[in-house]
Design a protein around this motif. Structure first.
Motif: not given
Length: 447
Positions: A114-121, A124-128, A132-138
């Motif tokens: 599920y995480f990988y799919e959201n990363v791919l979706k 195209d957005l910046p890490t800021s 994206v920040s919400w995904l990478m936090t946890t």
């Protein structure tokens, strides 16, 4: 409008000091709080007297479980509601449990995908970007929602704990979670780089499959590999021996649980302006099984919220619920009551906030899931509730807590009930297309 800013000056400090000195008994209060702490000093013994563990409706649910040093309360609570039913149907021993480690394994693997799919979706957005920040936090965690355990069970079934016992890592999950999240973040870097380089879908899918292969291996080493077939043996309450051979997780669920999980729905009380009552809600980027059960909440007023829980308990069935367990509670005594502490009186400050204000301003959200196994009705109205926790027998009354009705009103956010207990009009609302809430909405918090 320009807001004036001003630092604290010595004149103000002098006023603060004089104000404190002019308060009666300020030195007595200072000595008490500095010596004993805020909670002990503000505790009200009368709350403990009122929260005696006696209930007009009290289900016999067997022994409590223990999630130990893991955040699997939502999973324990869901499996506990099912084992209560198994106990009643098949007279299994009081300490019988369904395997939390089994569902934990599959939840972790599905959360990785599920995480990988959201990363791919969001590649195209910046890490800021906030998403994206919400995904990478946890990237993943132990917590979850009712619909997420349903998604796991609908795909993988369940097994008794004897078929897949607890391991060091399932009972003490911090080491695994930190290592697994490191891997997922590393994989996110690779997936985003592939998208940036315009790699083909075939290339991206092949790389993702390698990542999932790694994830499966890490899970198998940490939790053991889930059984495909197993035997189930037990002695019932009359000491009769039973042996069921060559079961699969799916056939075990069908025979021993047998619920139509689509009948069980999430009811929430989120009284914020952005969530009108009697409508459906979901949460963006929240879930575990891709293409599995969607997170769906029906938001209702507190009167309806309480009544559906009471009706299910009256029918002899326990109720999964989510709350903010750390608020106004005594873990050791097993009491949750808004009158347990009087911190506002102790400090002579107004600490009152509405339920909506606490949600909007980050003071509260759902942090823990447990099971309602009883309620005390006076004139057919609930006054206090019996709660089965998953923190073992050494807290509360053999692991059971008492929750005042006022505490439920203020700090309970979710119950799961069979939809047949809903009024007909609300059953029709269940068919509504849900409004999508932001990933960080408090109703998307994981227990």
């Amino acid at each position: 409008m320009t807001l004036l800013t001003k630092a604290i000056d010595t004149t103000q400090l002098t006023k603060f000091k004089n104000s404190l000195k002019n308060r009666p008994n300020h030195e007595v209060i200072e000595r008490a709080v500095t010596k004993n702490g805020i909670l002990a000093t503000s505790a009200d013994y009368r709350s403990e007297v009122k929260m005696d563990p006696v209930f007009s409706i009290d289900l016999d649910t067997g022994d409590v479980a223990n999630q130990k040093q893991s955040g699997r309360c939502w999973m324990f609570a869901a499996l506990n509601t099912m084992r209560h039913d198994i106990k009643n149907k098949f007279k299994v021993p009081k300490d019988f449990e369904l395997s939390q480690n089994y569902t934990y394994f599959w939840d972790k693997l599905e959360k990785a995908n599920y995480f990988y799919e959201n990363v791919l979706k969001t590649a195209d957005l910046p890490t800021s970007d906030r998403k994206v920040s919400w995904l990478m936090t946890t990237p993943q965690q132990d917590g979850g929602q009712w619909d997420m355990i349903v998604a796991i069970i609908q795909k993988y079934g369940v097994v008794p704990q004897s078929a897949m016992p607890e391991t060091y890592n399932s009972s003490k999950s911090n080491e695994f979670n930190s290592t697994f999240n490191l891997k997922l973040r590393k994989d996110a870097v690779k997936l985003r780089q592939l998208v940036a380089k315009h790699a083909s879908d075939v290339q991206i899918e092949a790389e993702k499959n390698k990542m999932l292969d790694d994830a499966y291996r890490m899970l198998a080493y940490s939790f053991g590999e889930p059984p495909v077939k197993f035997d189930f043996a037990y002695r019932d309450a009359e000491k009769a021996y039973h042996l069921d051979r060559n079961l699969t997780p799916q056939t075990f669920f069908e025979k021993y649980v047998g619920w139509n999980l689509d009948d069980y729905v999430s009811i929430i009380n989120g009284p914020t302006q952005d969530k009108p009552y009697n409508h459906m809600y979901t949460v963006d980027m929240l879930g575990n099984v891709v293409s599995g059960r969607q997170i769906r909440h029906l938001n209702v007023d507190m009167k309806t919220f309480r009544q559906v829980a009471v009706d299910q308990l009256k029918a002899g069935e326990s109720v999964w619920f989510g709350c903010d367990v750390g608020q106004e509670s005594d873990r050791q005594k097993g009491i949750m009551d808004t009158k347990l502490y009087h911190k506002d009186e102790l400090f002579d400050v107004d600490l009152g906030m509405s339920k909506a204000e606490r949600l909007d301003y980050g003071e509260s959200l759902m942090t823990h899931a447990m099971v309602l196994t009883g309620v005390d009705l006076v004139d057919n109205q609930p006054t206090k509730w019996k709660v089965e926790n998953s923190w073992g027998k050494k807290v509360g009354t053999n692991g059971f807590f008492v929750m005042s009705n006022d505490w439920m009103n203020e700090f309970c956010y979710q119950v799961v009930v069979n939809k047949k207990y809903l009024p007909t009009a609300l059953q029709d609302v269940l068919k509504e297309e849900p409004k999508v809430l932001s990933p960080w909405d408090p109703m998307g918090s994981l227990a």
